[in-house]
Design a protein around this motif. Structure first.
Motif, PDB file in Angstrom:
ATOM      1  N   GLY A 188      17.085  15.781  11.531  1.00 15.03           N
ATOM      2  CA  GLY A 188      17.920  14.699  11.041  1.00 15.03           C
ATOM      3  C   GLY A 188      17.672  14.332   9.599  1.00 15.03           C
ATOM      4  N   LEU A 189      16.949  15.200   8.853  1.00 15.05           N
ATOM      5  CA  LEU A 189      16.671  14.893   7.451  1.00 15.05           C
ATOM      6  C   LEU A 189      17.863  15.204   6.558  1.00 15.05           C
ATOM      7  CD1 LEU A 189      12.995  16.197   7.208  1.00 15.05           C
ATOM      8  CD2 LEU A 189      13.772  13.833   7.343  1.00 15.05           C
ATOM      9  N   ILE A 190      18.708  16.150   6.981  1.00 15.71           N
ATOM     10  CA  ILE A 190      19.967  16.406   6.292  1.00 15.71           C
ATOM     11  C   ILE A 190      21.056  16.559   7.350  1.00 15.71           C
ATOM     12  CG2 ILE A 190      18.948  17.501   4.265  1.00 15.71           C
ATOM     13  CD1 ILE A 190      19.611  20.200   5.429  1.00 15.71           C
ATOM     14  N   ASP A 191      22.330  16.434   6.895  1.00 14.30           N
ATOM     15  CA  ASP A 191      23.470  16.603   7.801  1.00 14.30           C
ATOM     16  C   ASP A 191      23.377  15.645   8.986  1.00 14.30           C
ATOM     17  OD1 ASP A 191      25.796  17.505   8.884  1.00 14.30           O
ATOM     18  OD2 ASP A 191      25.004  19.385   9.642  1.00 14.30           O
ATOM     19  N   SER A 192      22.983  14.402   8.723  1.00 17.00           N
ATOM     20  CA  SER A 192      22.863  13.414   9.791  1.00 17.00           C
ATOM     21  C   SER A 192      23.219  12.036   9.251  1.00 17.00           C
ATOM     22  CB  SER A 192      21.426  13.404  10.340  1.00 17.00           C
ATOM     23  OG  SER A 192      21.262  12.373  11.285  1.00 17.00           O
ATOM     24  N   ILE A 193      23.975  11.289  10.050  1.00 15.38           N
ATOM     25  CA  ILE A 193      24.354   9.942   9.622  1.00 15.38           C
ATOM     26  C   ILE A 193      23.423   8.886  10.194  1.00 15.38           C
ATOM     27  CG2 ILE A 193      26.779  10.557   9.305  1.00 15.38           C
ATOM     28  CD1 ILE A 193      27.353   9.341  12.041  1.00 15.38           C
ATOM     29  N   GLY A 194      22.574   9.280  11.136  1.00 19.74           N
ATOM     30  CA  GLY A 194      21.664   8.319  11.752  1.00 19.74           C
ATOM     31  C   GLY A 194      20.302   8.318  11.105  1.00 19.74           C
ATOM     32  N   ARG A 208      15.006  10.332  11.311  1.00 14.56           N
ATOM     33  CA  ARG A 208      14.281  10.264  10.027  1.00 14.56           C
ATOM     34  C   ARG A 208      13.133   9.267  10.118  1.00 14.56           C
ATOM     35  NH1 ARG A 208      19.372   9.977   5.771  1.00 14.56           N
ATOM     36  NH2 ARG A 208      20.498  11.757   6.616  1.00 14.56           N
ATOM     37  N   PHE A 209      13.385   8.124  10.751  1.00  8.97           N
ATOM     38  CA  PHE A 209      12.351   7.096  10.874  1.00  8.97           C
ATOM     39  C   PHE A 209      11.173   7.618  11.681  1.00  8.97           C
ATOM     40  CE2 PHE A 209      10.490   3.618  13.376  1.00  8.97           C
ATOM     41  CZ  PHE A 209      10.016   2.819  12.334  1.00  8.97           C
ATOM     42  N   LEU A 210      11.455   8.296  12.797  1.00 11.44           N
ATOM     43  CA  LEU A 210      10.382   8.810  13.644  1.00 11.44           C
ATOM     44  C   LEU A 210       9.588   9.899  12.931  1.00 11.44           C
ATOM     45  CD1 LEU A 210      12.239   8.967  17.090  1.00 11.44           C
ATOM     46  CD2 LEU A 210      10.551   7.279  16.325  1.00 11.44           C
ATOM     47  N   VAL A 211      10.279  10.747  12.160  1.00 14.38           N
ATOM     48  CA  VAL A 211       9.595  11.801  11.409  1.00 14.38           C
ATOM     49  C   VAL A 211       8.704  11.201  10.324  1.00 14.38           C
ATOM     50  CG1 VAL A 211       9.940  13.743   9.834  1.00 14.38           C
ATOM     51  CG2 VAL A 211      11.331  13.557  11.892  1.00 14.38           C
ATOM     52  N   CYS A 212       9.161  10.102   9.717  1.00 11.74           N
ATOM     53  CA  CYS A 212       8.407   9.468   8.625  1.00 11.74           C
ATOM     54  C   CYS A 212       7.234   8.637   9.131  1.00 11.74           C
ATOM     55  CB  CYS A 212       9.324   8.569   7.798  1.00 11.74           C
ATOM     56  SG  CYS A 212      10.635   9.427   6.914  1.00 11.74           S
ATOM     57  N   HIS A 269       1.466  15.225  -1.158  1.00  5.65           N
ATOM     58  CA  HIS A 269       2.556  16.160  -1.455  1.00  5.65           C
ATOM     59  C   HIS A 269       3.579  16.173  -0.317  1.00  5.65           C
ATOM     60  CE1 HIS A 269       4.165  20.383  -2.299  1.00  5.65           C
ATOM     61  NE2 HIS A 269       4.539  19.633  -3.301  1.00  5.65           N
ATOM     62  N   SER A 270       3.107  16.117   0.925  1.00  7.10           N
ATOM     63  CA  SER A 270       4.027  16.080   2.069  1.00  7.10           C
ATOM     64  C   SER A 270       4.853  14.799   2.066  1.00  7.10           C
ATOM     65  CB  SER A 270       3.235  16.183   3.378  1.00  7.10           C
ATOM     66  OG  SER A 270       2.562  17.417   3.473  1.00  7.10           O
ATOM     67  N   ILE A 271       4.222  13.677   1.712  1.00  3.31           N
ATOM     68  CA  ILE A 271       4.940  12.394   1.655  1.00  3.31           C
ATOM     69  C   ILE A 271       6.004  12.437   0.566  1.00  3.31           C
ATOM     70  CG2 ILE A 271       4.714   9.944   1.103  1.00  3.31           C
ATOM     71  CD1 ILE A 271       3.634  10.484   3.821  1.00  3.31           C
ATOM     72  N   VAL A 272       5.663  13.043  -0.581  1.00  9.77           N
ATOM     73  CA  VAL A 272       6.641  13.172  -1.674  1.00  9.77           C
ATOM     74  C   VAL A 272       7.844  13.984  -1.222  1.00  9.77           C
ATOM     75  CG1 VAL A 272       7.027  14.207  -3.949  1.00  9.77           C
ATOM     76  CG2 VAL A 272       4.963  12.866  -3.537  1.00  9.77           C
ATOM     77  N   ARG A 273       7.592  15.096  -0.548  1.00  9.63           N
ATOM     78  CA  ARG A 273       8.688  15.937  -0.062  1.00  9.63           C
ATOM     79  C   ARG A 273       9.514  15.200   0.991  1.00  9.63           C
ATOM     80  NH1 ARG A 273       7.327  22.339   0.218  1.00  9.63           N
ATOM     81  NH2 ARG A 273       7.434  22.649  -2.036  1.00  9.63           N
ATOM     82  N   LEU A 274       8.842  14.454   1.848  1.00  7.22           N
ATOM     83  CA  LEU A 274       9.560  13.668   2.851  1.00  7.22           C
ATOM     84  C   LEU A 274      10.454  12.641   2.174  1.00  7.22           C
ATOM     85  CD1 LEU A 274       9.899  13.140   5.869  1.00  7.22           C
ATOM     86  CD2 LEU A 274       7.980  11.554   5.745  1.00  7.22           C
ATOM     87  N   TRP A 275       9.937  12.003   1.132  1.00  8.47           N
ATOM     88  CA  TRP A 275      10.719  11.009   0.388  1.00  8.47           C
ATOM     89  C   TRP A 275      11.937  11.668  -0.264  1.00  8.47           C
ATOM     90  CZ3 TRP A 275      11.576  10.509  -4.990  1.00  8.47           C
ATOM     91  CH2 TRP A 275      12.171   9.313  -5.368  1.00  8.47           C
ATOM     92  N   LEU A 276      11.759  12.875  -0.806  1.00 12.54           N
ATOM     93  CA  LEU A 276      12.880  13.591  -1.419  1.00 12.54           C
ATOM     94  C   LEU A 276      13.959  13.893  -0.389  1.00 12.54           C
ATOM     95  CD1 LEU A 276      11.059  16.171  -3.734  1.00 12.54           C
ATOM     96  CD2 LEU A 276      12.464  14.244  -4.467  1.00 12.54           C
ATOM     97  N   LEU A 322       1.458  15.486  13.634  1.00 11.24           N
ATOM     98  CA  LEU A 322       1.226  15.461  12.193  1.00 11.24           C
ATOM     99  C   LEU A 322       1.170  16.868  11.599  1.00 11.24           C
ATOM    100  CD1 LEU A 322       0.643  13.691   9.705  1.00 11.24           C
ATOM    101  CD2 LEU A 322      -1.796  13.978  10.193  1.00 11.24           C
ATOM    102  N   ALA A 323       0.415  17.785  12.228  1.00  3.62           N
ATOM    103  CA  ALA A 323       0.295  19.151  11.691  1.00  3.62           C
ATOM    104  C   ALA A 323       1.647  19.865  11.626  1.00  3.62           C
ATOM    105  CB  ALA A 323      -0.709  19.952  12.520  1.00  3.62           C
ATOM    106  N   PRO A 324       2.466  19.831  12.713  1.00  5.53           N
ATOM    107  CA  PRO A 324       3.798  20.466  12.605  1.00  5.53           C
ATOM    108  C   PRO A 324       4.679  19.836  11.533  1.00  5.53           C
ATOM    109  CG  PRO A 324       3.230  20.104  14.908  1.00  5.53           C
ATOM    110  CD  PRO A 324       2.204  19.388  14.090  1.00  5.53           C
ATOM    111  N   ILE A 325       4.638  18.505  11.402  1.00  2.22           N
ATOM    112  CA  ILE A 325       5.464  17.834  10.394  1.00  2.22           C
ATOM    113  C   ILE A 325       5.039  18.255   8.994  1.00  2.22           C
ATOM    114  CG2 ILE A 325       5.988  15.589   9.333  1.00  2.22           C
ATOM    115  CD1 ILE A 325       5.969  14.397  12.143  1.00  2.22           C
ATOM    116  N   ASN A 326       3.721  18.315   8.747  1.00  3.57           N
ATOM    117  CA  ASN A 326       3.237  18.736   7.425  1.00  3.57           C
ATOM    118  C   ASN A 326       3.634  20.180   7.118  1.00  3.57           C
ATOM    119  OD1 ASN A 326       2.043  16.368   6.553  1.00  3.57           O
ATOM    120  ND2 ASN A 326       0.073  16.831   7.480  1.00  3.57           N
TER     121      ASN A 326
END
Length: 381
Positions: free
Chosen positions: A27-33, A37-41, A78-85, A184-188
Motif C-alpha cells: 500500500g505504499l504506492i497505487d493505494s488510496i488508503g 502505510r500506517f501499519l508498515v510505518c 536510512h530505512s526510515i528515510v526511504r519509508l518517508w520518501l 522489522l527485518a522483512p520491512i527493512n
C-alpha cells in the motif's frame, strides 16, 4: 477501468519484476488508503525510538558494541528515510512507473530489432540484479537473525530500551524478538533492496533510451534537407524527453542518494571498527556479511548512475555523426545546440550536492577508512 488497467500494466512490467508489486501490496504506492502505510510505518518508528533511547543510556558501555549499535541505528535511519520518501511521494512514483511503462511499450511496438534485442538484454540483466538482491537479502537476514544469538544472555537484533519496561526481561524480550524477526527485518529488507533494484533498473532503462536516441541520430541519412531537419528535430524532442525523465528520477533519488553519502561511509566505518575488536568466528562471519551487504548497496547504485552519465555523453558523438554538412543552416545550428547540451552529462546527484559517480563511491570508501583509522587510534590510547 482505464486507470486500473494502466496501474496493472506498470505493476506487471517485466522490467521491474516483483519489485514494484511489493510496494503495491504494502500500500505504499497505487493505494488510496492509509491503513497499510500506517501499519508498515508503525513498527520501524517505534523501534527507531527505542534505539535512540538505548544509545543514550548505554553511551559509556563497551565501545565495540556501541559502534555496532550505531551502525544499526544508521541503517534504520536510512530505512526510515526511504519509508518517508515512499509515503510522501506515492503519486510521483506512480507517474514515474507509468512513464516507463509507456516508453517500454513504445520501444517494443516500434519493432526495431536492435533496440528490442537491447531491451531483452536489459530485462535479463534486471533479472540477474533481482537474483543477486535475493541472495544479498537472504544473507543479510540470516546474519541479522544469528547476530543476537552470538552473545551470551539476552540480546535483540536491534537493541532497544523503553521507559516503562525492561526490554530484556521475559516476556518483553521474547515478544520484541519475534516482532523484530517476523516484521522489522522483512520491512527493512523491503525498504532497502527492492527500492534499490527499482533505482538500478531505472538507471539501466535510462541508459537504454539514450542508446535508442543514438541509433535514431545515426540513422538520419536522408538526402532531402527538410526531411533530415525534421528527423533531427524529432531527436532533439526525444532528448528533451529523456532529460525530463532523468529529472524525475533525480527527484525520487536525490534525498536517498544524499543519505547514501552521509550514512553509508559511517556504517562501513562502524562495521570495520567492530570487526577489528572481535575474535568470535560467528560474529566475524556475521559482520563480514553486513559489510558485503552495505558495500553492495552503495556500489551498485553508483555504478549504474555512472553508466547513465557516460551514455549521455555519447549522444554528442552520435549527433556529430549525422550528415549535418549536407543540411541547411538551421540543421547545423540544431546540431551545435544538441552537442552543446550534451557537454553536461545526465548525472544523478546525491541531495543535489554530490554527483553519483564512481569517483564519489571511491571518496566514500576513503572517508570511511579514514574514520575507521581515527577510531582505532583513539581506542588504543
Amino acid at each position: 477501468m482505464e486507470i486500473n488497467s494502466t496501474m496493472t500494466n506498470y505493476e506487471n512490467l517485466p522490467l521491474y519484476g516483483v519489485n514494484v508489486k511489493i510496494f503495491v501490496k504494502l500500500g505504499l504506492i497505487d493505494s488510496i488508503g492509509w491503513t497499510k502505510r500506517f501499519l508498515v510505518c508503525l513498527i520501524p518508528i517505534i523501534t527507531y525510538v527505542g534505539q535512540i533511547i538505548h544509545i543514550f543510556k548505554s553511551w559509556d558501555d563497551d565501545i565495540g558494541e556501541m559502534s555496532m549499535n550505531l551502525h544499526i541505528l544508521l541503517f534504520t535511519t536510512h530505512s526510515i528515510v526511504r519509508l518517508w520518501l515512499m509515503v510522501t511521494k506515492p503519486k510521483d512514483f506512480e507517474r514515474f512507473f507509468l512513464c516507463v511503462e509507456q516508453w517500454y511499450t513504445n520501444i517494443k511496438r516500434n519493432d526495431d530489432p536492435q533496440m528490442v534485442g537491447t531491451l531483452q538484454k536489459i530485462i535479463k540483466r534486471t533479472q540477474l540484479v533481482n537474483k543477486i538482491a535475493i541472495c544479498v537479502a537472504a544473507g543479510g537476514t540470516i546474519a541479522a537473525f544469528f547476530y543476537p544469538l552470538s552473545f551470551d544472555g539476552h540480546k535483540h537484533m536491534v537493541s532497544v530500551q523503553y521507559p516503562f519496561f525492561d526490554a530484556l526481561q521475559t516476556p518483553f524480550y521474547e515478544f520484541l524478538f519475534l516482532i523484530q524477526v517476523l516484521c522489522l527485518a522483512p520491512i527493512n529488507v523491503i525498504l532497502t533492496l527492492p527500492l534499490t533494484n527499482i533505482y538500478l533498473i531505472s538507471l539501466m532503462f535510462g541508459e537504454l533510451v539514450l542508446k535508442d536516441l543514438c541509433v535514431k541520430l545515426r540513422n538520419i541519412r536522408s538526402e532531402n534537407e527538410e526531411i533530415m531537419l525534421q528527423e533531427f528535430k524529432q531527436c532533439i524532442a526525444y532528448h528533451r524527453k529523456i532529460i525530463d525523465w532523468c529529472d524525475d528520477l533525480q527527484d525520487l533519488l536525490s534525498m536517498d542518494g544524499f543519505f547514501h553519502v552521509a550514512l553509508f561511509g559511517m556504517m562501513l566505518c562502524m562495521l570495520l571498527f567492530f570487526l577489528s575488536m572481535i575474535h568470535d568466528l560467528r560474529l566475524i562471519v556475521t559482520i563480514l556479511t553486513f559489510v558485503s551487504y552495505t558495500t553492495y548497496m552503495l556500489f551498485s547504485t553508483y555504478y549504474y548512475a555512472n553508466k547513465l552519465a557516460t551514455a549521455s555523453l555519447e549522444v554528442a558523438n552520435a549527433a556529430y555523426d549525422t550528415p549535418w554538412y549536407r543540411g541547411n543552416l538551421e540543421m547545423r545550428k540544431c546540431v551545435i545546440t544538441m552537442i552543446a547540451r550534451c557537454q553536461k552529462p545526465l548525472q544523478m546527484n546525491a541531495g543535489g550536492l554530490y554527483p553519483m559517480t564512481m569517483e564519489t563511491f571511491q571518496a566514500v570508501l576513503r572517508v570511511s577508512y579514514s574514520y575507521f583509522s581515527l577510531l582505532q587510534g583513539l581506542s588504543q590510547q
